[in-house]
Motif scaffolding. Structure first.
Motif, PDB file in Angstrom:
ATOM      1  N   ALA A 115       3.990   2.750   7.217  1.00 50.58           N
ATOM      2  CA  ALA A 115       4.165   1.419   7.810  1.00 50.58           C
ATOM      3  C   ALA A 115       3.964   0.324   6.757  1.00 50.58           C
ATOM      4  CB  ALA A 115       3.194   1.225   8.976  1.00 50.58           C
ATOM      5  N   GLU A 116       2.948   0.466   5.917  1.00 50.02           N
ATOM      6  CA  GLU A 116       2.706  -0.515   4.846  1.00 50.02           C
ATOM      7  C   GLU A 116       3.883  -0.567   3.881  1.00 50.02           C
ATOM      8  OE1 GLU A 116       0.313  -2.750   4.028  1.00 50.02           O
ATOM      9  OE2 GLU A 116      -0.663  -2.380   5.934  1.00 50.02           O
ATOM     10  N   LEU A 117       4.356   0.602   3.486  1.00 50.45           N
ATOM     11  CA  LEU A 117       5.470   0.660   2.537  1.00 50.45           C
ATOM     12  C   LEU A 117       6.747   0.079   3.137  1.00 50.45           C
ATOM     13  CD1 LEU A 117       6.682   1.632  -0.155  1.00 50.45           C
ATOM     14  CD2 LEU A 117       7.081   3.841   0.945  1.00 50.45           C
ATOM     15  N   GLU A 148      11.548   3.339   7.594  1.00 48.35           N
ATOM     16  CA  GLU A 148      10.485   4.237   8.057  1.00 48.35           C
ATOM     17  C   GLU A 148      11.004   5.654   8.237  1.00 48.35           C
ATOM     18  OE1 GLU A 148       7.677   4.930  11.986  1.00 48.35           O
ATOM     19  OE2 GLU A 148       9.185   3.355  12.000  1.00 48.35           O
ATOM     20  N   VAL A 149      12.146   5.786   8.870  1.00 46.17           N
ATOM     21  CA  VAL A 149      12.715   7.103   9.146  1.00 46.17           C
ATOM     22  C   VAL A 149      13.070   7.818   7.842  1.00 46.17           C
ATOM     23  CG1 VAL A 149      14.742   8.240  10.162  1.00 46.17           C
ATOM     24  CG2 VAL A 149      13.486   6.519  11.466  1.00 46.17           C
ATOM     25  N   ALA A 150      13.673   7.087   6.904  1.00 47.64           N
ATOM     26  CA  ALA A 150      14.012   7.688   5.609  1.00 47.64           C
ATOM     27  C   ALA A 150      12.744   8.100   4.867  1.00 47.64           C
ATOM     28  CB  ALA A 150      14.826   6.711   4.773  1.00 47.64           C
ATOM     29  N   ALA A 151      11.719   7.254   4.910  1.00 44.74           N
ATOM     30  CA  ALA A 151      10.463   7.570   4.226  1.00 44.74           C
ATOM     31  C   ALA A 151       9.820   8.825   4.799  1.00 44.74           C
ATOM     32  CB  ALA A 151       9.500   6.385   4.325  1.00 44.74           C
ATOM     33  N   LEU A 152       9.782   8.927   6.106  1.00 43.50           N
ATOM     34  CA  LEU A 152       9.179  10.105   6.734  1.00 43.50           C
ATOM     35  C   LEU A 152       9.972  11.366   6.435  1.00 43.50           C
ATOM     36  CD1 LEU A 152       8.059   8.562  10.136  1.00 43.50           C
ATOM     37  CD2 LEU A 152       6.572   9.367   8.268  1.00 43.50           C
ATOM     38  N   ALA A 153      11.296  11.283   6.474  1.00 49.93           N
ATOM     39  CA  ALA A 153      12.130  12.446   6.156  1.00 49.93           C
ATOM     40  C   ALA A 153      11.905  12.877   4.709  1.00 49.93           C
ATOM     41  CB  ALA A 153      13.604  12.136   6.406  1.00 49.93           C
ATOM     42  N   TYR A 154      11.797  11.916   3.812  1.00 49.48           N
ATOM     43  CA  TYR A 154      11.550  12.195   2.404  1.00 49.48           C
ATOM     44  C   TYR A 154      10.199  12.900   2.220  1.00 49.48           C
ATOM     45  CZ  TYR A 154      10.939  11.307  -2.607  1.00 49.48           C
ATOM     46  OH  TYR A 154      10.727  11.455  -3.951  1.00 49.48           O
ATOM     47  N   LEU A 155       9.151  12.326   2.801  1.00 51.67           N
ATOM     48  CA  LEU A 155       7.814  12.896   2.651  1.00 51.67           C
ATOM     49  C   LEU A 155       7.716  14.279   3.304  1.00 51.67           C
ATOM     50  CD1 LEU A 155       5.701   9.676   3.243  1.00 51.67           C
ATOM     51  CD2 LEU A 155       6.104  10.854   1.053  1.00 51.67           C
ATOM     52  N   ASP A 156       8.351  14.449   4.448  1.00 54.17           N
ATOM     53  CA  ASP A 156       8.350  15.760   5.111  1.00 54.17           C
ATOM     54  C   ASP A 156       9.052  16.798   4.251  1.00 54.17           C
ATOM     55  OD1 ASP A 156       6.958  14.716   7.260  1.00 54.17           O
ATOM     56  OD2 ASP A 156       8.709  14.563   8.567  1.00 54.17           O
ATOM     57  N   PHE A 157      10.152  16.407   3.612  1.00 52.98           N
ATOM     58  CA  PHE A 157      10.867  17.321   2.726  1.00 52.98           C
ATOM     59  C   PHE A 157       9.963  17.748   1.568  1.00 52.98           C
ATOM     60  CE2 PHE A 157      13.227  18.127  -1.144  1.00 52.98           C
ATOM     61  CZ  PHE A 157      14.113  19.117  -0.735  1.00 52.98           C
ATOM     62  N   GLY A 158       9.306  16.780   0.914  1.00 57.55           N
ATOM     63  CA  GLY A 158       8.422  17.104  -0.204  1.00 57.55           C
ATOM     64  C   GLY A 158       7.293  18.037   0.196  1.00 57.55           C
ATOM     65  N   ALA A 209       7.157  -1.925   5.603  1.00 57.49           N
ATOM     66  CA  ALA A 209       7.093  -3.361   5.919  1.00 57.49           C
ATOM     67  C   ALA A 209       7.583  -4.186   4.749  1.00 57.49           C
ATOM     68  CB  ALA A 209       5.653  -3.741   6.279  1.00 57.49           C
ATOM     69  N   ARG A 210       7.422  -3.667   3.566  1.00 58.85           N
ATOM     70  CA  ARG A 210       7.854  -4.370   2.365  1.00 58.85           C
ATOM     71  C   ARG A 210       9.318  -4.133   2.041  1.00 58.85           C
ATOM     72  NH1 ARG A 210       2.728  -4.022   2.559  1.00 58.85           N
ATOM     73  NH2 ARG A 210       1.230  -4.934   1.138  1.00 58.85           N
ATOM     74  N   PHE A 211       9.913  -3.133   2.677  1.00 62.06           N
ATOM     75  CA  PHE A 211      11.297  -2.786   2.369  1.00 62.06           C
ATOM     76  C   PHE A 211      12.191  -2.820   3.598  1.00 62.06           C
ATOM     77  CE2 PHE A 211       8.974  -0.948  -1.152  1.00 62.06           C
ATOM     78  CZ  PHE A 211       9.765  -1.333  -2.219  1.00 62.06           C
ATOM     79  N   GLY A 212      11.830  -3.540   4.630  1.00 66.22           N
ATOM     80  CA  GLY A 212      12.624  -3.626   5.837  1.00 66.22           C
ATOM     81  C   GLY A 212      14.027  -4.152   5.544  1.00 66.22           C
ATOM     82  N   ALA A 213      14.995  -3.529   6.202  1.00 63.70           N
ATOM     83  CA  ALA A 213      16.400  -3.910   5.978  1.00 63.70           C
ATOM     84  C   ALA A 213      16.694  -5.268   6.585  1.00 63.70           C
ATOM     85  CB  ALA A 213      17.316  -2.857   6.577  1.00 63.70           C
ATOM     86  N   ARG A 251      -5.585  10.847   2.715  1.00 61.49           N
ATOM     87  CA  ARG A 251      -5.954  11.423   4.007  1.00 61.49           C
ATOM     88  C   ARG A 251      -4.711  11.621   4.878  1.00 61.49           C
ATOM     89  NH1 ARG A 251     -10.565   7.043   4.855  1.00 61.49           N
ATOM     90  NH2 ARG A 251      -8.977   5.938   3.693  1.00 61.49           N
ATOM     91  N   PRO A 252      -4.484  12.834   5.345  1.00 61.35           N
ATOM     92  CA  PRO A 252      -3.292  13.127   6.149  1.00 61.35           C
ATOM     93  C   PRO A 252      -3.161  12.235   7.386  1.00 61.35           C
ATOM     94  CG  PRO A 252      -4.450  15.158   5.603  1.00 61.35           C
ATOM     95  CD  PRO A 252      -5.318  14.021   5.144  1.00 61.35           C
ATOM     96  N   GLU A 253      -4.290  11.894   8.002  1.00 57.19           N
ATOM     97  CA  GLU A 253      -4.249  11.098   9.225  1.00 57.19           C
ATOM     98  C   GLU A 253      -3.803   9.655   8.964  1.00 57.19           C
ATOM     99  OE1 GLU A 253      -8.573  10.968   7.776  1.00 57.19           O
ATOM    100  OE2 GLU A 253      -6.986  12.477   7.881  1.00 57.19           O
ATOM    101  N   HIS A 254      -3.696   9.260   7.712  1.00 57.83           N
ATOM    102  CA  HIS A 254      -3.269   7.901   7.384  1.00 57.83           C
ATOM    103  C   HIS A 254      -1.813   7.804   6.954  1.00 57.83           C
ATOM    104  CE1 HIS A 254      -7.546   6.121   6.621  1.00 57.83           C
ATOM    105  NE2 HIS A 254      -7.453   6.763   7.768  1.00 57.83           N
ATOM    106  N   ARG A 255      -1.079   8.910   7.052  1.00 59.79           N
ATOM    107  CA  ARG A 255       0.316   8.875   6.610  1.00 59.79           C
ATOM    108  C   ARG A 255       1.113   7.801   7.341  1.00 59.79           C
ATOM    109  NH1 ARG A 255       4.861  13.592   6.292  1.00 59.79           N
ATOM    110  NH2 ARG A 255       4.132  13.877   4.166  1.00 59.79           N
ATOM    111  N   ALA A 256       0.992   7.732   8.640  1.00 62.69           N
ATOM    112  CA  ALA A 256       1.758   6.738   9.407  1.00 62.69           C
ATOM    113  C   ALA A 256       1.429   5.318   8.940  1.00 62.69           C
ATOM    114  CB  ALA A 256       1.481   6.892  10.903  1.00 62.69           C
TER     115      ALA A 256
END
Length: 186
Positions: free
Chosen positions: A178-180, A91-101, A182-186, A169-174
């Motif tokens: 979370a969906e993404l 989750e943290v990596a995904a958010l950092a990635y999306l924020d960077f983009g 959940a499929r890639f949990g370590a 929709r921006p309000e659905h980013r979280a």
């Protein structure tokens, strides 16, 4: 006589300025608006001076911007991951990635949408690109650094582009993250 160190410093400052102006112009008007003529005019030098710093012209400038972008993306993800517990790594990596983009659209475009001379997943893969891939791989626990990481990265890339285009929709980013993750949990 000018000291070699002072000359080298001026050369590096000029090179940084060219990259800075290219990024600014690309952020404002897209990469198609970035031309060697514009860059030379903007920095107050001739085109031959610009080509002295970047013999490959605009292509080399975009490649340099892209490689710096991969290094920056890796650093941002690494900092975010250091502050999080392992269970939240995807989750943290995904958010950092999306924020960077979102924060660096022109850099992101150079990294992923422009034709640059950088091979992915080969012996010739630039270290900055390899480090970004490896960090995403580690964040999802893909110890083989293979298909799972490619799917994770591809999903993040798709989300990034769709968000920037206003197709999600921006309000659905979280919820998307979370969906993404959940499929890639370590």
């Amino acid at each position: 006589m000018v000291e070699p160190t002072a000359r080298k410093q001026r050369t590096e400052e000029r090179r940084r300025r060219i990259l800075e102006v290219a990024r600014e112009r690309a952020d404002a008007d897209g990469w198609s608006a970035v031309t060697t003529r514009h860059l030379a005019d903007a920095i107050g030098y001739t085109q031959p001076v610009l080509y002295g710093h970047f013999p490959g012209g605009k292509s080399e400038i975009m490649l340099t911007v892209a490689m710096e972008g991969f290094a920056d993306l890796t650093q941002r993800c690494r900092i975010a991951l250091e502050a999080a517990d392992a269970a939240r790594a995807p989750e943290v990596a995904a958010l950092a990635y999306l924020d960077f983009g979102s924060a660096h659209p022109a850099v992101y475009e150079a990294m992923f949408q422009q034709a640059i001379d950088a091979k992915f997943d080969s012996d010739e893969t630039p270290p900055a690109l390899r480090a970004a891939f490896d960090l995403l791989s580690t964040s999802i626990g893909d110890d083989k650094g293979g298909a799972a990481t490619e799917v994770f990265w591809g999903a993040l890339h798709g989300i990034s582009l769709l968000e920037r285009a206003g197709r999600m929709r921006p309000e659905h980013r979280a919820d998307r993250v979370a969906e993404l993750t959940a499929r890639f949990g370590a």
